[in-house]
Design a protein around this motif. Structure first.
Motif, short mmCIF file in Angstrom:
data_model
loop_
_atom_site.label_atom_id
_atom_site.label_comp_id
_atom_site.label_asym_id
_atom_site.label_seq_id
_atom_site.Cartn_x
_atom_site.Cartn_y
_atom_site.Cartn_z
N CYS A 1 53.84 69.53 3.32
CA CYS A 1 54.31 70.41 4.39
C CYS A 1 55.75 70.86 4.14
CB CYS A 1 54.20 69.71 5.74
SG CYS A 1 52.49 69.51 6.31
N VAL A 2 56.58 69.96 3.64
CA VAL A 2 57.96 70.33 3.32
C VAL A 2 57.98 71.44 2.27
CG1 VAL A 2 60.08 69.53 2.20
CG2 VAL A 2 58.99 68.12 3.95
N ALA A 3 57.16 71.28 1.22
CA ALA A 3 57.12 72.29 0.15
C ALA A 3 56.62 73.63 0.68
CB ALA A 3 56.24 71.79 -0.98
N ILE A 4 55.58 73.61 1.50
CA ILE A 4 55.03 74.85 2.05
C ILE A 4 56.06 75.53 2.95
CG2 ILE A 4 53.27 75.80 3.60
CD1 ILE A 4 51.40 73.58 2.49
N GLU A 5 56.74 74.76 3.79
CA GLU A 5 57.75 75.35 4.67
C GLU A 5 58.85 76.03 3.86
OE1 GLU A 5 61.39 74.19 7.65
OE2 GLU A 5 59.84 72.66 7.33
N GLU A 6 59.35 75.34 2.83
CA GLU A 6 60.47 75.90 2.07
C GLU A 6 60.06 77.13 1.25
OE1 GLU A 6 63.67 75.32 2.21
OE2 GLU A 6 63.28 73.90 3.83
N LEU A 7 58.88 77.11 0.69
CA LEU A 7 58.40 78.31 -0.01
C LEU A 7 58.17 79.44 0.99
CD1 LEU A 7 55.84 76.70 -2.48
CD2 LEU A 7 58.06 77.69 -3.08
N GLY A 8 57.57 79.11 2.14
CA GLY A 8 57.31 80.12 3.16
C GLY A 8 58.57 80.69 3.77
N ARG A 9 59.64 79.97 3.72
CA ARG A 9 60.93 80.46 4.21
C ARG A 9 61.45 81.60 3.35
NH1 ARG A 9 65.76 78.62 2.33
NH2 ARG A 9 67.62 79.11 3.55
N VAL A 10 61.05 81.63 2.07
CA VAL A 10 61.44 82.71 1.17
C VAL A 10 60.36 83.78 1.10
CG1 VAL A 10 61.94 83.27 -1.24
CG2 VAL A 10 63.01 81.28 -0.17
N ASP A 11 59.09 83.33 1.01
CA ASP A 11 57.99 84.29 1.00
C ASP A 11 56.71 83.60 1.46
OD1 ASP A 11 56.82 86.96 0.28
OD2 ASP A 11 55.57 85.64 -0.94
N GLN A 12 56.05 84.21 2.42
CA GLN A 12 54.84 83.64 2.99
C GLN A 12 53.67 83.64 1.99
OE1 GLN A 12 54.22 82.76 6.87
NE2 GLN A 12 56.09 81.96 5.97
N GLU B 1 61.53 98.67 4.62
CA GLU B 1 60.95 97.68 3.71
C GLU B 1 61.99 97.00 2.83
OE1 GLU B 1 58.13 96.31 3.52
OE2 GLU B 1 56.81 97.56 4.72
N GLU B 2 63.16 97.59 2.68
CA GLU B 2 64.18 96.96 1.84
C GLU B 2 64.76 95.71 2.49
OE1 GLU B 2 68.11 99.24 1.83
OE2 GLU B 2 66.72 100.71 2.71
N TYR B 3 64.51 95.51 3.77
CA TYR B 3 64.99 94.33 4.46
C TYR B 3 63.84 93.33 4.63
CZ TYR B 3 69.42 96.57 5.44
OH TYR B 3 70.66 97.18 5.31
N PRO B 4 64.08 92.06 4.33
CA PRO B 4 62.97 91.09 4.34
C PRO B 4 62.32 90.89 5.70
CG PRO B 4 65.08 89.98 4.00
CD PRO B 4 65.34 91.45 3.87
N VAL B 5 63.01 91.21 6.79
CA VAL B 5 62.37 91.00 8.10
C VAL B 5 61.12 91.86 8.23
CG1 VAL B 5 64.42 90.19 9.33
CG2 VAL B 5 63.93 92.65 9.21
N ALA B 6 61.10 93.01 7.57
CA ALA B 6 59.90 93.86 7.63
C ALA B 6 58.72 93.16 6.97
CB ALA B 6 60.17 95.21 6.96
N ARG B 7 58.98 92.50 5.83
CA ARG B 7 57.91 91.78 5.13
C ARG B 7 57.43 90.60 5.97
NH1 ARG B 7 59.31 87.81 1.67
NH2 ARG B 7 61.28 88.87 1.26
N PHE B 8 58.35 89.86 6.57
CA PHE B 8 57.94 88.74 7.41
C PHE B 8 57.16 89.23 8.63
CE2 PHE B 8 61.31 86.42 5.12
CZ PHE B 8 60.61 85.28 4.79
N ALA C 1 62.75 77.91 -4.75
CA ALA C 1 62.34 79.12 -4.06
C ALA C 1 63.43 80.18 -4.12
CB ALA C 1 61.98 78.81 -2.61
N GLU C 2 64.67 79.76 -3.93
CA GLU C 2 65.76 80.73 -3.94
C GLU C 2 66.10 81.22 -5.34
OE1 GLU C 2 68.91 78.79 -1.80
OE2 GLU C 2 68.02 79.26 0.17
N GLY C 3 65.82 80.38 -6.35
CA GLY C 3 66.14 80.77 -7.72
C GLY C 3 65.02 81.51 -8.42
N GLU C 4 63.77 81.09 -8.19
CA GLU C 4 62.63 81.63 -8.94
C GLU C 4 61.82 82.67 -8.17
OE1 GLU C 4 61.95 81.01 -12.03
OE2 GLU C 4 63.33 79.35 -12.40
N VAL C 5 61.90 82.64 -6.85
CA VAL C 5 61.07 83.54 -6.03
C VAL C 5 61.91 84.64 -5.38
CG1 VAL C 5 59.48 83.70 -4.09
CG2 VAL C 5 59.40 81.71 -5.61
N ALA C 6 62.97 84.26 -4.69
CA ALA C 6 63.74 85.21 -3.89
C ALA C 6 64.20 86.45 -4.65
CB ALA C 6 64.93 84.50 -3.23
N PRO C 7 64.69 86.33 -5.88
CA PRO C 7 65.19 87.54 -6.56
C PRO C 7 64.10 88.56 -6.88
CG PRO C 7 66.09 85.54 -7.58
CD PRO C 7 64.97 85.11 -6.68
#
Length: 388
Positions: free
Chosen positions: A70-81, A351-358, A20-26
């Motif tokens: 559930c582990v996979a969903i939580e970790e992906l959701g931690r980067v993007d819902q 919007e440049e800060y992720p808290v807005a997206r969450f 998630a941090e390598g393929e999604v977050a950037p």
């Protein structure tokens, strides 16, 4: 019953987090802004085995447990819902109904590509006039020789119109039972079938990366063997599917709360006012502490329910645990994003800060797969109250 994560689960958590941090977050901010559904990343999730976590090995899955999902969903959701819900819906609403209720031929035909993440499937229950009251389904299917002819409309359907969507299983009235009540069945409708149209995607408040469409079915003709499960049992099948889905949504909500906690801890330690980090001020520190409590309590509720699912707990007990977990975590996620936005102050509104997206993404957690009101009704019924 123990619901502590095993060493294997913990190792798997780290693997999904790295992905998630390598393929999604950037890329997630750009995808969110463009409302882009990243097919390549979804298929990488398939290559990693995430869509096959609960499927048997003979169908290309790993034969794993629900807790792993559930582990996979939580970790992906931690980067993007949005990415988290793509997996949750792909497995819980796309694969699992076929896996649970399908014939051997249906499983062999549809599941290998779905389990591998090469294709996606949707779950068509909600309609313009039938949401929480899913029994009010107006879509109809009539048996004409060796085919079902389906007419109706569905709305808010995830994974239903992407370039890799292979089918949507829809509920439809197929007659009346012996008491004159609507007989509701589930029918698999392949994408590309004449008369089946995934309309333009919604312009949503949140979940911008998720693929979500209204569907139109106009004289859609599918073979009779596309009936999923027993005729007249479609509504009951989907209700059972939603019980599991509520636990998975709780995992997604936990990921949201954890993201807010992580972001606030970092920001509150770096941002200074009046010469001190804002985290040194009780007004901020106490709010961040509340986030930690929400994350811990929500995670415990969620993985307790997942452990019950894996252990084959009685249906009544599992339904209660699923509703409690879903209700608490979804409302906690909405609160957590409000707190995080406040901690970030004016930056939290950008919007440049992720808290807005969450913040935008969280609200749907209180609505999808059973609203908070529905969860309270189910919990009250589980307590023996005569709730209508």
């Amino acid at each position: 019953m123990s619901f502590e994560l095993s060493a294997e689960h913990q190792a798997f958590r780290h693997a999904v987090r790295d992905f998630a941090e390598g393929e999604v977050a950037p890329h997630v901010a750009a995808w969110d802004k463009a409302h882009h559904f990243p097919v390549d990343v979804v298929q990488k999730m398939g290559d990693m085995g995430l869509f096959g976590l609960t499927a048997p090995e003979e169908l290309g899955g790993s034969g794993g447990d629900f807790t792993s999902l559930c582990v996979a969903i939580e970790e992906l959701g931690r980067v993007d819902q949005s990415i988290g819900i793509t997996l949750e819906a792909g497995v819980g609403l796309g694969i699992n109904p076929i896996l649970t209720f399908g014939t051997e031929e249906q499983k062999q035909r549809w599941l290998p590509d779905l389990v591998a993440g090469r294709r996606l499937a949707g779950f068509g229950l909600t309609e313009p006039g039938a949401g929480s009251d899913a029994g009010a389904t107006r879509t109809r299917a009539e048996l004409d020789g060796d085919a079902w002819v389906v007419n109706g409309a569905k709305q808010f359907i995830t994974n239903s119109g992407s370039e890799i969507t292979s089918l949507v299983t829809v509920t439809a009235r197929t007659g009346t039972d012996d008491r004159g009540r609507p007989e509701i069945s589930a029918i698999m409708v392949p994408a590309g079938t004449p008369g089946f149209t995934a309309e333009a995607p919604y312009d949503k408040l949140g979940w911008h990366i998720s693929d979500t469409h209204p569907l139109t079915l106009q004289d859609v003709r599918v073979p009779a063997d596309h009936l999923l499960g027993d005729r007249g049992r479609g509504y009951a099948q989907f209700l059972a599917t939603l019980d599991d889905g509520r636990i998975a949504i709780a995992a997604l909500a936990v990921g949201c709360v954890q993201a807010c906690l992580d972001l606030c801890v970092e920001y509150a330690g770096q941002r200074t006012t009046f010469g001190k980090p804002i985290g040194a001020k009780q007004g901020v520190a106490f709010q961040v502490a509340d986030l930690a409590v929400m994350a811990e309590v929500g995670r415990t509720m969620t993985y307790r329910a997942a452990a019950m699912k894996d252990a084959g707990a009685p249906v009544k007990e599992l339904k209660q645990a699923a509703s409690i977990a879903k209700l608490y975590t979804s409302e906690a996620a909405v609160t957590a994003t409000r707190i995080a936005t406040q901690v970030f102050g004016g930056y939290g509104f950008m919007e440049e800060y992720p808290v807005a997206r969450f913040y935008r993404d969280a609200k749907i957690l209180e609505i999808g797969e059973g609203t908070s009101e529905v969860q309270r009704m189910l919990i009250a019924r589980g307590l023996g109250l005569p709730v209508e």
